[in-house]
Design a protein around this motif. Structure first.
Motif, PDB file in Angstrom:
ATOM      1  N   GLY A 117     -23.057 103.552 -34.238  1.00 39.45           N
ATOM      2  CA  GLY A 117     -24.290 103.213 -33.535  1.00 39.45           C
ATOM      3  C   GLY A 117     -24.896 101.981 -34.163  1.00 39.45           C
ATOM      4  N   ARG A 118     -26.210 101.880 -34.104  1.00 38.71           N
ATOM      5  CA  ARG A 118     -26.855 100.706 -34.677  1.00 38.71           C
ATOM      6  C   ARG A 118     -28.305 101.010 -35.037  1.00 38.71           C
ATOM      7  NH1 ARG A 118     -29.423  97.866 -30.265  1.00 38.71           N
ATOM      8  NH2 ARG A 118     -28.861  98.839 -28.278  1.00 38.71           N
ATOM      9  N   LEU A 119     -28.835 100.157 -35.891  1.00 35.49           N
ATOM     10  CA  LEU A 119     -30.239 100.212 -36.287  1.00 35.49           C
ATOM     11  C   LEU A 119     -30.950  99.045 -35.628  1.00 35.49           C
ATOM     12  CD1 LEU A 119     -32.455 101.409 -38.264  1.00 35.49           C
ATOM     13  CD2 LEU A 119     -31.736  99.601 -39.850  1.00 35.49           C
ATOM     14  N   ALA A 120     -32.062  99.313 -34.977  1.00 38.38           N
ATOM     15  CA  ALA A 120     -32.786  98.252 -34.264  1.00 38.38           C
ATOM     16  C   ALA A 120     -34.217  98.177 -34.751  1.00 38.38           C
ATOM     17  CB  ALA A 120     -32.759  98.514 -32.757  1.00 38.38           C
ATOM     18  N   ARG A 121     -34.628  96.989 -35.196  1.00 35.49           N
ATOM     19  CA  ARG A 121     -36.013  96.780 -35.617  1.00 35.49           C
ATOM     20  C   ARG A 121     -36.913  96.669 -34.393  1.00 35.49           C
ATOM     21  NH1 ARG A 121     -36.569  91.878 -39.279  1.00 35.49           N
ATOM     22  NH2 ARG A 121     -36.343  93.305 -41.029  1.00 35.49           N
ATOM     23  N   LYS A 122     -38.102  97.242 -34.480  1.00 36.35           N
ATOM     24  CA  LYS A 122     -38.998  97.268 -33.333  1.00 36.35           C
ATOM     25  C   LYS A 122     -39.985  96.098 -33.354  1.00 36.35           C
ATOM     26  CE  LYS A 122     -40.126 101.147 -31.442  1.00 36.35           C
ATOM     27  NZ  LYS A 122     -40.656 102.499 -31.128  1.00 36.35           N
ATOM     28  N   GLY A 123     -39.458  94.894 -33.514  1.00 39.45           N
ATOM     29  CA  GLY A 123     -40.185  93.651 -33.337  1.00 39.45           C
ATOM     30  C   GLY A 123     -41.595  93.612 -33.878  1.00 39.45           C
ATOM     31  N   MET A 124     -42.556  93.336 -32.983  1.00 38.81           N
ATOM     32  CA  MET A 124     -43.944  93.150 -33.373  1.00 38.81           C
ATOM     33  C   MET A 124     -44.517  94.385 -34.054  1.00 38.81           C
ATOM     34  SD  MET A 124     -44.931  90.091 -32.656  1.00 38.81           S
ATOM     35  CE  MET A 124     -46.722  90.228 -32.660  1.00 38.81           C
ATOM     36  N   LYS A 125     -44.048  95.562 -33.687  1.00 36.54           N
ATOM     37  CA  LYS A 125     -44.572  96.786 -34.278  1.00 36.54           C
ATOM     38  C   LYS A 125     -44.259  96.885 -35.761  1.00 36.54           C
ATOM     39  CE  LYS A 125     -44.344  99.460 -29.992  1.00 36.54           C
ATOM     40  NZ  LYS A 125     -43.790 100.657 -29.319  1.00 36.54           N
ATOM     41  N   SER A 126     -43.265  96.100 -36.219  1.00 36.54           N
ATOM     42  CA  SER A 126     -42.861  96.178 -37.619  1.00 36.54           C
ATOM     43  C   SER A 126     -43.720  95.311 -38.533  1.00 36.54           C
ATOM     44  CB  SER A 126     -41.387  95.772 -37.763  1.00 36.54           C
ATOM     45  OG  SER A 126     -40.553  96.732 -37.183  1.00 36.54           O
ATOM     46  N   SER A 151     -24.592 110.827 -41.328  1.00 36.13           N
ATOM     47  CA  SER A 151     -24.021 109.568 -41.802  1.00 36.13           C
ATOM     48  C   SER A 151     -24.739 108.376 -41.185  1.00 36.13           C
ATOM     49  CB  SER A 151     -22.528 109.503 -41.469  1.00 36.13           C
ATOM     50  OG  SER A 151     -21.805 110.483 -42.171  1.00 36.13           O
ATOM     51  N   LEU A 152     -25.008 108.460 -39.892  1.00 35.80           N
ATOM     52  CA  LEU A 152     -25.716 107.380 -39.200  1.00 35.80           C
ATOM     53  C   LEU A 152     -27.107 107.175 -39.795  1.00 35.80           C
ATOM     54  CD1 LEU A 152     -25.966 105.310 -36.897  1.00 35.80           C
ATOM     55  CD2 LEU A 152     -26.645 107.190 -35.385  1.00 35.80           C
ATOM     56  N   VAL A 153     -27.803 108.262 -40.107  1.00 34.47           N
ATOM     57  CA  VAL A 153     -29.146 108.161 -40.695  1.00 34.47           C
ATOM     58  C   VAL A 153     -29.084 107.529 -42.080  1.00 34.47           C
ATOM     59  CG1 VAL A 153     -31.071 109.503 -41.648  1.00 34.47           C
ATOM     60  CG2 VAL A 153     -30.204 110.031 -39.358  1.00 34.47           C
ATOM     61  N   VAL A 154     -28.172 107.994 -42.940  1.00 35.72           N
ATOM     62  CA  VAL A 154     -28.075 107.451 -44.302  1.00 35.72           C
ATOM     63  C   VAL A 154     -27.719 105.965 -44.265  1.00 35.72           C
ATOM     64  CG1 VAL A 154     -26.815 107.570 -46.492  1.00 35.72           C
ATOM     65  CG2 VAL A 154     -27.506 109.684 -45.342  1.00 35.72           C
ATOM     66  N   LEU A 155     -26.785 105.585 -43.410  1.00 32.35           N
ATOM     67  CA  LEU A 155     -26.389 104.181 -43.289  1.00 32.35           C
ATOM     68  C   LEU A 155     -27.522 103.330 -42.720  1.00 32.35           C
ATOM     69  CD1 LEU A 155     -22.779 104.870 -42.011  1.00 32.35           C
ATOM     70  CD2 LEU A 155     -23.350 103.785 -44.199  1.00 32.35           C
ATOM     71  N   SER A 156     -28.290 103.894 -41.799  1.00 29.41           N
ATOM     72  CA  SER A 156     -29.452 103.182 -41.261  1.00 29.41           C
ATOM     73  C   SER A 156     -30.506 102.973 -42.341  1.00 29.41           C
ATOM     74  CB  SER A 156     -30.050 103.957 -40.087  1.00 29.41           C
ATOM     75  OG  SER A 156     -29.158 104.028 -39.001  1.00 29.41           O
ATOM     76  N   TYR A 157     -30.730 103.988 -43.146  1.00 30.19           N
ATOM     77  CA  TYR A 157     -31.693 103.863 -44.244  1.00 30.19           C
ATOM     78  C   TYR A 157     -31.275 102.768 -45.229  1.00 30.19           C
ATOM     79  CZ  TYR A 157     -35.188 107.693 -44.146  1.00 30.19           C
ATOM     80  OH  TYR A 157     -36.273 108.503 -43.889  1.00 30.19           O
ATOM     81  N   LEU A 158     -29.991 102.711 -45.581  1.00 27.71           N
ATOM     82  CA  LEU A 158     -29.592 101.709 -46.573  1.00 27.71           C
ATOM     83  C   LEU A 158     -29.778 100.301 -46.017  1.00 27.71           C
ATOM     84  CD1 LEU A 158     -26.513 100.245 -46.264  1.00 27.71           C
ATOM     85  CD2 LEU A 158     -25.799 102.593 -46.688  1.00 27.71           C
ATOM     86  N   MET A 159     -29.530 100.114 -44.710  1.00 24.63           N
ATOM     87  CA  MET A 159     -29.765  98.802 -44.110  1.00 24.63           C
ATOM     88  C   MET A 159     -31.255  98.500 -44.058  1.00 24.63           C
ATOM     89  SD  MET A 159     -28.119  96.213 -42.891  1.00 24.63           S
ATOM     90  CE  MET A 159     -29.171  94.771 -42.990  1.00 24.63           C
ATOM     91  N   MET A 160     -32.064  99.500 -43.738  1.00 27.08           N
ATOM     92  CA  MET A 160     -33.502  99.305 -43.675  1.00 27.08           C
ATOM     93  C   MET A 160     -34.066  98.911 -45.038  1.00 27.08           C
ATOM     94  SD  MET A 160     -36.611 101.949 -43.451  1.00 27.08           S
ATOM     95  CE  MET A 160     -36.454 101.962 -45.239  1.00 27.08           C
ATOM     96  N   VAL A 161     -33.565  99.529 -46.116  1.00 26.33           N
ATOM     97  CA  VAL A 161     -34.039  99.191 -47.469  1.00 26.33           C
ATOM     98  C   VAL A 161     -33.770  97.729 -47.777  1.00 26.33           C
ATOM     99  CG1 VAL A 161     -33.515  99.554 -49.921  1.00 26.33           C
ATOM    100  CG2 VAL A 161     -33.923 101.506 -48.449  1.00 26.33           C
ATOM    101  N   LEU A 162     -32.593  97.235 -47.425  1.00 30.28           N
ATOM    102  CA  LEU A 162     -32.292  95.819 -47.653  1.00 30.28           C
ATOM    103  C   LEU A 162     -33.234  94.922 -46.868  1.00 30.28           C
ATOM    104  CD1 LEU A 162     -28.382  95.990 -47.557  1.00 30.28           C
ATOM    105  CD2 LEU A 162     -29.793  95.428 -49.551  1.00 30.28           C
TER     106      LEU A 162
END
Length: 201
Positions: free
Chosen positions: A86-95, A184-195
């Motif tokens: 899957g993928r992680l998507a940032r929510k633009g202006m809300k972020s 797995s998708l959640v953990v991988l999304s979290y590691l990308m979000m931390v970066l």
């Protein structure tokens, strides 16, 4: 391939001996879950997840889908099978105020969301961080946390930045069991979000 038999809490600990944003993920017993390396000097984010610090085996790859970072999404793939989780998507202006991301499944449907629990933490960190001497110690008492929720709003996971002088350690707890592939998708999304969040300051 999935991350399985994970013993929580997981520790994300950044290395201070490298220029790149490398970090270890270990479980509560100190066993390796993964070693994460963000490729430097890339126009698009490119993150490799290895089995351990030896970097002998790539297990996942996370890559930005576009050059413009503000509204990017990040594809998550298994190296062994080429399978997309899957993928992680940032929510633009809300972020801008509070970090918010969608976790999107392999069927391109939103499954979970990540949100920063308290946007004021980041504001106070920026303000107090400008004060001489005192600003050096914000890492001990201004530490954000990020929750993963399902579509009903139930909190499933929580990641906390742990007190430290240079803000290099995070801890992830699972509050509710979910299917292994989703985990797995959640953990991988979290590691990308931390970066991504560390790069924003």
């Amino acid at each position: 391939m999935i991350l399985n038999n994970l013993n929580y809490p997981l520790d994300f600990k950044f290395k201070i001996s490298t220029l790149s944003s490398d970090f270890n993920i270990t479980d509560k017993n100190g066993n390796y879950v993964a070693y994460v390396r963000q490729k430097m000097f890339k126009f698009k984010e490119d993150v490799i997840v290895f089995n351990d610090e030896s970097r002998s085996k790539e297990i996942f790859r996370i890559q930005a889908n576009q050059w413009i970072d503000f509204n990017s999404s990040y594809s998550i793939k298994s190296v062994a099978t080429g399978e997309s989780f899957g993928r992680l998507a940032r929510k633009g202006m809300k972020s801008i105020w509070k970090a918010k991301y969608d976790i999107i499944g392999s069927n391109d449907q939103m499954k979970y969301s990540i949100s920063e629990d308290n946007g004021w933490t980041k504001v106070f960190d920026s303000m107090i961080g400008e004060i001489p001497v005192i600003g050096m110690f914000t890492g001990y008492f201004l530490n954000p946390s990020y929750s993963v929720k399902d579509k009903s709003g139930q909190i499933l996971f929580r990641l906390k930045k742990m007190p430290s002088l240079i803000g290099r350690r995070f801890q992830l707890d699972r509050l509710v069991d979910i299917p292994d592939e989703d985990e797995s998708l959640v953990v991988l999304s979290y590691l990308m979000m931390v970066l991504l969040e560390r790069s924003r300051g």
